[in-house]
Design an enzyme around this catalytic site. Structure first.
Site, PDB file in Angstrom:
ATOM      1  N   HIS A  17       0.839  -1.206   0.000  1.00  0.00           N
ATOM      2  CA  HIS A  17       0.000   0.000   0.000  1.00  0.00           C
ATOM      3  C   HIS A  17       0.877   1.259   0.000  1.00  0.00           C
ATOM      4  CE1 HIS A  17      -3.170  -2.580   2.255  1.00  0.00           C
ATOM      5  NE2 HIS A  17      -3.638  -2.381   1.040  1.00  0.00           N
ATOM      6  N   LYS A  41     -17.281  -7.258   5.246  1.00  0.00           N
ATOM      7  CA  LYS A  41     -16.017  -7.860   5.685  1.00  0.00           C
ATOM      8  C   LYS A  41     -15.592  -7.155   6.961  1.00  0.00           C
ATOM      9  CE  LYS A  41     -11.921  -7.576   3.285  1.00  0.00           C
ATOM     10  NZ  LYS A  41     -11.142  -7.441   2.054  1.00  0.00           N
ATOM     11  N   ARG A  90      -2.401  -6.091  -8.219  1.00  0.00           N
ATOM     12  CA  ARG A  90      -1.378  -7.107  -7.976  1.00  0.00           C
ATOM     13  C   ARG A  90      -1.388  -8.194  -9.045  1.00  0.00           C
ATOM     14  NH1 ARG A  90      -3.399  -7.561  -1.982  1.00  0.00           N
ATOM     15  NH2 ARG A  90      -5.188  -7.013  -3.235  1.00  0.00           N
ATOM     16  N   SER A 128      -3.121  -7.587   3.036  1.00  0.00           N
ATOM     17  CA  SER A 128      -3.414  -7.423   4.461  1.00  0.00           C
ATOM     18  C   SER A 128      -3.845  -8.761   5.059  1.00  0.00           C
ATOM     19  CB  SER A 128      -4.529  -6.391   4.657  1.00  0.00           C
ATOM     20  OG  SER A 128      -4.117  -5.145   4.170  1.00  0.00           O
TER      21      SER A 128
HETATM   22  P1  ADP Z   1      -6.207  -5.744   0.625  1.00  0.00           P
HETATM   23  O1  ADP Z   1      -6.580  -6.441  -0.662  1.00  0.00           O
HETATM   24  O2  ADP Z   1      -4.741  -5.919   0.965  1.00  0.00           O
HETATM   25  O3  ADP Z   1      -7.143  -5.987   1.782  1.00  0.00           O
HETATM   26  P2  ADP Z   1      -7.233  -3.014   0.420  1.00  0.00           P
HETATM   27  O4  ADP Z   1      -8.679  -3.227   0.287  1.00  0.00           O
HETATM   28  O5  ADP Z   1      -6.780  -2.293   1.633  1.00  0.00           O
HETATM   29  O6  ADP Z   1      -6.297  -4.278   0.267  1.00  0.00           O
HETATM   30  O7  ADP Z   1      -6.678  -2.372  -0.885  1.00  0.00           O
HETATM   31  C1  ADP Z   1      -6.526  -1.048  -1.207  1.00  0.00           C
HETATM   32  C2  ADP Z   1      -5.864  -0.950  -2.563  1.00  0.00           C
HETATM   33  O8  ADP Z   1      -4.503  -1.335  -2.454  1.00  0.00           O
HETATM   34  C3  ADP Z   1      -6.451  -1.877  -3.641  1.00  0.00           C
HETATM   35  O9  ADP Z   1      -6.440  -1.164  -4.863  1.00  0.00           O
HETATM   36  C4  ADP Z   1      -5.494  -3.023  -3.692  1.00  0.00           C
HETATM   37  O10 ADP Z   1      -5.472  -3.644  -4.962  1.00  0.00           O
HETATM   38  C5  ADP Z   1      -4.187  -2.308  -3.425  1.00  0.00           C
HETATM   39  N1  ADP Z   1      -3.179  -3.177  -2.889  1.00  0.00           N
HETATM   40  C6  ADP Z   1      -3.254  -3.986  -1.818  1.00  0.00           C
HETATM   41  N2  ADP Z   1      -2.094  -4.644  -1.620  1.00  0.00           N
HETATM   42  C7  ADP Z   1      -1.270  -4.251  -2.623  1.00  0.00           C
HETATM   43  C8  ADP Z   1       0.068  -4.594  -3.004  1.00  0.00           C
HETATM   44  N3  ADP Z   1       0.768  -5.484  -2.311  1.00  0.00           N
HETATM   45  N4  ADP Z   1       0.591  -3.984  -4.085  1.00  0.00           N
HETATM   46  C9  ADP Z   1      -0.144  -3.103  -4.790  1.00  0.00           C
HETATM   47  N5  ADP Z   1      -1.403  -2.744  -4.502  1.00  0.00           N
HETATM   48  C10 ADP Z   1      -1.953  -3.307  -3.434  1.00  0.00           C
END
Ligand code: ADP
Length: 159
Positions: A17, A41, A90, A128
């Site tokens: 992130h 969730k 990803r 996460s």
């Molecule tokens: P997660 O899928 O880890 O629970 P979130 O809902 O917090 O993630 O995701 C917020 C944004 O960050 C989304 O666009 C998700 O694709 C992106 N994201 C999450 N992890 C990564 C990563 N390791 N690399 C790039 N983008 C990421």
């Protein structure tokens, strides 16, 4: 002033992130990291904790603000006068869901664009959920999340 929004659940924020936040930050004048509630969730960390974790992980990124929001992202983006929503991708598995969200948001406001940044290859496996799974079983989370929050994340699972 070009305002962008980087939304997510950040439960908790990972180095993946932070990589997306840093790279998006240089592409706009102000980046608002928007911590959302997913009604379907349940999050492990409260919205306040998740905002605090991100703030403590920004390492001096000057034009980045962190807030939590409720309701529809597109309404929040309008309220903030944002022109762009930025998300990280990803893998192909992210793509389908993100494309659906991007189309739905475009349908509600065609002036707000969604931009995708490809993950840094070092973090392509990182989520996460994986961090929580590791932390729950006492596995190594160093290097996956910012150093500043490691103790707090561990503490949550071992009270
Ligand atoms: P997660 O899928 O880890 O629970 P979130 O809902 O917090 O993630 O995701 C917020 C944004 O960050 C989304 O666009 C998700 O694709 C992106 N994201 C999450 N992890 C990564 C990563 N390791 N690399 C790039 N983008 C990421």
């Amino acid at each position: 002033m070009k305002i962008w929004i980087c939304p997510g659940s950040f439960d908790p924020v990972t180095k993946g992130h932070i990589d997306i936040i840093s790279r998006a930050g240089v592409m706009c004048d102000k980046l608002i990291v928007a911590v959302g509630e997913n009604k379907f969730k349940k999050s492990v960390f409260t919205a306040e904790e998740r905002v605090d974790f991100i703030r403590r992980s920004l390492n001096g990124l000057k034009n980045v603000e962190v807030e939590s929001f409720h309701g529809l992202l597109i309404d929040y983006a309008r309220e903030k006068k944002a022109i762009c929503i930025v998300k990280g991708l990803r893998a192909v598995s992210d793509f389908e869901y993100e494309m659906q969200m991007a189309f739905l948001n475009k349908r509600m406001d065609e002036e707000i664009e969604t931009v995708f940044l490809m993950t840094n290859i070092n973090y392509s496996f990182l989520s996460s959920s994986a961090v929580k799974e590791l932390a729950l079983h006492g596995g190594p989370i160093e290097g996956l999340i910012p150093d500043a929050i490691i103790d707090d994340v561990r503490k949550k699972f071992f009270k």
